[in-house]
Design an enzyme around this catalytic site. Structure first.
Site, PDB file in Angstrom:
ATOM      1  N   HIS A  57      35.057  39.352  41.817  1.00  0.00           N
ATOM      2  CA  HIS A  57      34.599  38.787  43.085  1.00  0.00           C
ATOM      3  C   HIS A  57      33.265  39.440  43.440  1.00  0.00           C
ATOM      4  O   HIS A  57      33.205  40.396  44.202  1.00  0.00           O
ATOM      5  CB  HIS A  57      35.639  39.016  44.181  1.00  0.00           C
ATOM      6  CG  HIS A  57      36.905  38.247  43.973  1.00  0.00           C
ATOM      7  ND1 HIS A  57      37.117  36.997  44.523  1.00  0.00           N
ATOM      8  CD2 HIS A  57      38.017  38.534  43.246  1.00  0.00           C
ATOM      9  CE1 HIS A  57      38.312  36.554  44.152  1.00  0.00           C
ATOM     10  NE2 HIS A  57      38.875  37.471  43.371  1.00  0.00           N
ATOM     11  N   GLN A 150      39.184  30.261  48.717  1.00  0.00           N
ATOM     12  CA  GLN A 150      39.936  31.465  49.059  1.00  0.00           C
ATOM     13  C   GLN A 150      41.042  31.192  50.092  1.00  0.00           C
ATOM     14  O   GLN A 150      42.134  31.752  50.000  1.00  0.00           O
ATOM     15  CB  GLN A 150      38.984  32.527  49.610  1.00  0.00           C
ATOM     16  CG  GLN A 150      39.652  33.754  50.215  1.00  0.00           C
ATOM     17  CD  GLN A 150      40.257  34.679  49.188  1.00  0.00           C
ATOM     18  OE1 GLN A 150      39.558  35.432  48.540  1.00  0.00           O
ATOM     19  NE2 GLN A 150      41.569  34.628  49.029  1.00  0.00           N
ATOM     20  N   HIS A 208      43.561  31.678  40.689  1.00  0.00           N
ATOM     21  CA  HIS A 208      44.420  32.758  41.161  1.00  0.00           C
ATOM     22  C   HIS A 208      45.810  32.125  41.255  1.00  0.00           C
ATOM     23  O   HIS A 208      45.986  31.150  42.002  1.00  0.00           O
ATOM     24  CB  HIS A 208      44.005  33.233  42.544  1.00  0.00           C
ATOM     25  CG  HIS A 208      42.757  34.055  42.587  1.00  0.00           C
ATOM     26  ND1 HIS A 208      41.551  33.627  42.066  1.00  0.00           N
ATOM     27  CD2 HIS A 208      42.534  35.299  43.104  1.00  0.00           C
ATOM     28  CE1 HIS A 208      40.636  34.559  42.264  1.00  0.00           C
ATOM     29  NE2 HIS A 208      41.203  35.587  42.878  1.00  0.00           N
TER      30      HIS A 208
END
Length: 425
Positions: A57, A150, A208
């Site tokens: 990130h 996110q 993710h």
């Protein structure tokens, strides 16, 4: 004549050889003499492909303490804290911090990074910043950008539109976070949607996935099925997969062959997973690392990721992928010599494979190499040694003098290096 020869190094497979470089490619490996514009003496030192990080990130890196510290140390507080930081961050600050991290990476032989870039910001400041960084470092670093929602593709009302805008701006990879949607059904729907976007655009996909202690978070199953349906085999990756640590063994015995059939690469992040997971446990406390050895035994490609350095989720880090592999081999209990060598491969050739890079010690490969003050891969993991020379796309970008410790002990040597010759087996 070569532009550069790395002379007399020990390759990860144990061979002692010279590496000849012309332009940005490895031209020859063997006994090559000294006919080159420059010769790097690596006598006895480990010469390795460059280190590669497939999960990071960079938009958040080096922001630790802004606007406050993650007091609980949890994943969810880190996400809330990042949301606060996004309100005050600037493109210039993100670029400055990311370039500083890239400088660290160059010094550590980390020459390829895949970074997830948050698109849950209608201004897309992170995308703008990381596109600028990618352009600035392209001469020596392979930087891939993932459009990462996110706050959830559906949970955030503008995330899907922003993700498509980011891809139109030149972001390389489709990202997702299905376990952060409000319901399991929404998570599964986001997986289907994102796989179709990636397939339609001909792009890789990297989620993710199931970064939770909840054994019922099983989006990896849907992901594997959708990768097969949309033809994304070999272009898909899944980061974290920590729920698998807590899953029922029988269910996992069915899940792993499905992941293997889908050709999904797994990217556990041991430094971060061991810190963030298990926070709700008393004792016994779960480690939160996915089933690395079991996946490898099934033929699934597994690489170690750094994930975070000095940001809302992690308060340490130095851009050293050997730190990542060192933690990984401990938490995964990969301590057999063959397993430790595999851990070294996981931060070099396996991670390069995940990112689709032409890295490696072979003729024709990109000449991105590192010379380490170690004699073999396991010793490199034990010592996390100095990078004596870093070569990026044929150019020397970092050098460091050997730094032996000086001793003042009666009857003992004047210096010590901590390298050790292994006994013959």
């Amino acid at each position: 004549m070569f532009d550069l020869i790395v002379k007399g190094g020990t390759l990860p497979d144990g061979r002692v050889a010279d590496v000849g470089i012309r332009g940005d490619r490895i031209a020859a490996i063997g006994a090559l003499g000294t006919d080159a514009a420059r010769v790097i003496e690596a006598t006895g030192d480990l010469v390795s492909p460059a280190f590669v990080d497939p999960h990071f990130h960079m938009d958040a890196t080096l922001s630790y303490g802004l606007p406050r510290v993650n007091a609980s140390g949890t994943l969810l507080e880190g996400i809330r804290l990042w949301g606060e930081l996004k309100e005050i961050v600037t493109v210039e600050a993100m670029v400055e911090r990311a370039l500083a991290y890239c400088d660290w990476a160059a010094s550590m032989g980390l020459l390829a990074v895949r970074t997830h870039v948050d698109v849950c910001d209608d201004r897309l400041l992170g995308v703008e910043a990381m596109l600028a960084v990618r352009e600035k470092v392209k001469g020596w670093m392979d930087l891939q950008l993932v459009a990462f929602p996110q706050d959830g593709l559906y949970r955030d009302p503008t995330a899907r539109a922003n993700l498509l805008r980011a891809l139109d701006m030149g972001v390389d990879v489709v990202g997702g976070i299905p376990h952060f949607e409000r319901t399991m059904a929404d998570g599964a729907a986001s997986v289907r949607d994102l796989c179709e976007i990636a397939a339609d655009r001909g792009l890789p996909i990297d989620f993710h996935c199931d970064e939770t202690d909840d054994p019922l978070s099983r989006h990896i199953e849907t992901y594997a099925a959708e990768v097969l349906r949309t033809g994304l085999q070999g272009r898909a990756a899944a980061g974290h997969l920590t729920s698998m640590h807590s899953m029922d063994n029988y269910y996992v015995s069915k899940l792993l062959p499905l992941i293997a059939d889908a050709g999904i690469a797994a990217i556990p992040n041991p430094l971060i997973n061991i810190v963030l997971q298990g926070r709700h446990d008393s004792f016994p406390k779960r480690r939160g690392l996915t089933r690395v050895k079991e996946m490898q035994a099934m033929g699934i490609t597994v690489g170690w990721g750094q994930d975070c350095v000095l940001d809302p989720w992690y308060s340490l880090g130095t851009a050293d992928m050997l730190d990542v592999a060192f933690m990984g081999l401990h938490v995964a209990q990969m301590t057999h010599p063959d397993e430790m060598r595999r851990c070294f491969d996981m931060v070099t050739v396996e991670n390069a494979r995940i990112m689709g890079l032409d890295y490696g010690l072979r003729e024709g490969a990109v000449a991105s190499l590192v010379v380490l003050d170690a004699g073999h891969p396991v010793e490199a993991l034990r010592l996390r040694p100095d990078r004596l020379c870093v070569i990026a796309k044929g150019q020397v970008v970092s050098e460091k003098a050997r730094n032996d410790a000086r001793l003042s002990l009666p009857g003992r040597p004047e210096s010590v290096r901590r390298r050790h010759i292994l006994p013959q087996r």
